[in-house]
Design a protein around this motif. Structure first.
Motif, PDB file in Angstrom:
ATOM      1  N   GLU A 118      97.555  52.619  34.836  1.00 19.76           N
ATOM      2  CA  GLU A 118      96.578  52.907  35.875  1.00 19.76           C
ATOM      3  C   GLU A 118      96.629  51.826  36.945  1.00 19.76           C
ATOM      4  O   GLU A 118      96.652  50.630  36.648  1.00 19.76           O
ATOM      5  CB  GLU A 118      95.171  52.983  35.292  1.00 19.76           C
ATOM      6  CG  GLU A 118      94.147  53.412  36.336  1.00 19.76           C
ATOM      7  CD  GLU A 118      92.739  53.497  35.788  1.00 19.76           C
ATOM      8  OE1 GLU A 118      92.152  54.583  35.840  1.00 19.76           O
ATOM      9  OE2 GLU A 118      92.234  52.466  35.306  1.00 19.76           O
ATOM     10  N   VAL A 120      94.521  50.642  40.300  1.00 20.12           N
ATOM     11  CA  VAL A 120      93.211  50.794  40.937  1.00 20.12           C
ATOM     12  C   VAL A 120      93.194  50.008  42.244  1.00 20.12           C
ATOM     13  O   VAL A 120      93.523  48.813  42.272  1.00 20.12           O
ATOM     14  CB  VAL A 120      92.083  50.296  40.004  1.00 20.12           C
ATOM     15  CG1 VAL A 120      90.724  50.483  40.675  1.00 20.12           C
ATOM     16  CG2 VAL A 120      92.128  51.046  38.672  1.00 20.12           C
ATOM     17  N   THR A 142      83.443  55.514  38.067  1.00 22.78           N
ATOM     18  CA  THR A 142      82.962  54.514  39.029  1.00 22.78           C
ATOM     19  C   THR A 142      81.508  54.144  38.794  1.00 22.78           C
ATOM     20  O   THR A 142      81.065  53.055  39.177  1.00 22.78           O
ATOM     21  CB  THR A 142      83.129  55.034  40.473  1.00 22.78           C
ATOM     22  OG1 THR A 142      82.491  56.312  40.588  1.00 22.78           O
ATOM     23  CG2 THR A 142      84.601  55.178  40.831  1.00 22.78           C
ATOM     24  N   ARG A 184      93.912  55.377  41.362  1.00 21.19           N
ATOM     25  CA  ARG A 184      92.475  55.587  41.511  1.00 21.19           C
ATOM     26  C   ARG A 184      91.906  54.562  42.485  1.00 21.19           C
ATOM     27  O   ARG A 184      92.285  53.396  42.467  1.00 21.19           O
ATOM     28  CB  ARG A 184      91.803  55.461  40.139  1.00 21.19           C
ATOM     29  CG  ARG A 184      90.323  55.693  40.112  1.00 21.19           C
ATOM     30  CD  ARG A 184      89.847  55.912  38.670  1.00 21.19           C
ATOM     31  NE  ARG A 184      90.089  54.749  37.827  1.00 21.19           N
ATOM     32  CZ  ARG A 184      89.179  53.813  37.568  1.00 21.19           C
ATOM     33  NH1 ARG A 184      87.977  53.882  38.109  1.00 21.19           N
ATOM     34  NH2 ARG A 184      89.470  52.794  36.777  1.00 21.19           N
ATOM     35  N   LEU A 203      95.615  56.836  47.235  1.00 27.82           N
ATOM     36  CA  LEU A 203      94.537  56.714  46.267  1.00 27.82           C
ATOM     37  C   LEU A 203      93.282  57.257  46.939  1.00 27.82           C
ATOM     38  O   LEU A 203      92.796  56.674  47.911  1.00 27.82           O
ATOM     39  CB  LEU A 203      94.313  55.256  45.849  1.00 27.82           C
ATOM     40  CG  LEU A 203      95.348  54.599  44.925  1.00 27.82           C
ATOM     41  CD1 LEU A 203      96.654  54.307  45.656  1.00 27.82           C
ATOM     42  CD2 LEU A 203      94.782  53.305  44.362  1.00 27.82           C
ATOM     43  N   GLN A 207      89.176  61.142  42.866  1.00 32.85           N
ATOM     44  CA  GLN A 207      90.220  61.882  42.184  1.00 32.85           C
ATOM     45  C   GLN A 207      91.309  60.919  41.706  1.00 32.85           C
ATOM     46  O   GLN A 207      91.378  59.771  42.138  1.00 32.85           O
ATOM     47  CB  GLN A 207      90.831  62.960  43.082  1.00 32.85           C
ATOM     48  CG  GLN A 207      91.751  62.420  44.173  1.00 32.85           C
ATOM     49  CD  GLN A 207      92.386  63.529  45.003  1.00 32.85           C
ATOM     50  OE1 GLN A 207      91.713  64.475  45.411  1.00 32.85           O
ATOM     51  NE2 GLN A 207      93.669  63.427  45.255  1.00 32.85           N
ATOM     52  N   ILE A 208      92.144  61.417  40.794  1.00 28.54           N
ATOM     53  CA  ILE A 208      93.256  60.626  40.268  1.00 28.54           C
ATOM     54  C   ILE A 208      94.556  61.288  40.702  1.00 28.54           C
ATOM     55  O   ILE A 208      94.827  62.433  40.337  1.00 28.54           O
ATOM     56  CB  ILE A 208      93.197  60.520  38.734  1.00 28.54           C
ATOM     57  CG1 ILE A 208      91.926  59.794  38.296  1.00 28.54           C
ATOM     58  CG2 ILE A 208      94.427  59.785  38.205  1.00 28.54           C
ATOM     59  CD1 ILE A 208      91.754  59.725  36.791  1.00 28.54           C
TER      60      ILE A 208
END
Length: 268
Positions: A118, A120, A142, A184, A203, A207-208
């Motif tokens: 992941e 971020v 979040t 993300r 990003l 949503q991903i």
């Protein structure tokens, strides 16, 4: 004649600049050579059309230049010419889109043996999360974000407890192993971009998004944000280190203190 020569020089100079100038991108460091191939196909098609149009303009300026006693012929429409232009333009656009669609399909069709990572984005730093020994990433939201839980992981999800949280540091990847990047954002739009990987993706908050890649050579590569995300956008940079499988596993073992469970353990 000056205009004709200028147009010819523009066409010839553009081709020479493309062939002899050192503008080419950095050496590739992943399996996405398809991206380079697609761009080259696009350059050839658009370049050929550009040269043809400019040279045709030069021909028209020379052939139909003003001469005493001649008058311009007014022809408001030519259906045959319009059909030819429509068909040729359609074929050209399809020739540019088709390779991109094929590559896009490969870009988002993730191998079954890919490892989830992941990524971020937040103003203005990159953070990462790697799966622990269970090989699975836990859930995140979040609404769970706090100073002690900067990525918003779910405390009730057992799969999240052994996740390795790397906040504002470098990301490490093993050489020759497929990786699925889960992207993300926790504030605004960002874009994860490593030029040597030929891989980038937005990003989007809420949503991903994802893509996958296989690193093909070791080294340290710069991470850039390719989406304007505020006043600190130019400073939103990071690094990805690609290393051998042995070195990567050794590094991963050293991250035992960065697991979500350890970071959220009550202080004694």
């Amino acid at each position: 004649m000056a205009i004709v020569l200028a147009l010819v020089l523009v066409a010839v100079g553009s081709v020479l600049f493309h062939l002899v100038s050192p503008w080419w991108w950095t050496p590739i460091a992943s399996n996405w050579g398809y991206i380079d191939d697609t761009l080259i196909v696009t350059f050839w098609i658009t370049g050929a059309v550009f040269v043809a149009v400019v040279l045709f303009m030069a021909y028209c300026v020379f052939r139909f230049r003003h001469k005493p006693g001649q008058r311009a012929h007014y022809e408001p429409e030519n259906k045959r010419l319009e059909w030819w232009l429509t068909v040729v333009t359609g074929v050209g656009v399809a020739a540019m889109l088709a390779p991109g669609l094929v590559v896009w399909n490969q870009f988002v069709t993730v191998p079954e043996d890919a490892t989830d990572v992941e990524i971020v984005g937040q103003q203005w730093q990159w953070s990462y999360r790697l799966p622990g020994p269970d090989g699975r990433l836990g859930k995140s939201d979040t609404r769970n974000i706090t100073p002690e839980n900067p990525l918003g992981l779910s405390k009730d999800d057992p799969n999240a407890q052994d996740d390795v949280v790397i906040e504002g540091a470098e990301l490490r990847l093993p050489l020759g192993k497929p990786v699925k990047a889960l992207l993300r954002s926790i504030d605004v739009l960002h874009d994860f971009y490593v030029p040597e990987f030929r891989a980038k993706m937005d990003l989007v908050p809420g949503q991903i998004s994802y893509f996958w890649l296989t690193p093909t050579r070791t080294g340290t590569f710069e991470v850039l944000c390719a989406e304007l995300c505020g006043v600190g956008h130019p400073q939103m940079r990071g690094t990805v280190v690609v290393e051998t499988e042995v070195a990567y596993q050794n590094w991963l073992k050293e991250q035992s203190q960065r697991t979500f469970a350890r970071l959220n353990a009550p202080e004694k």
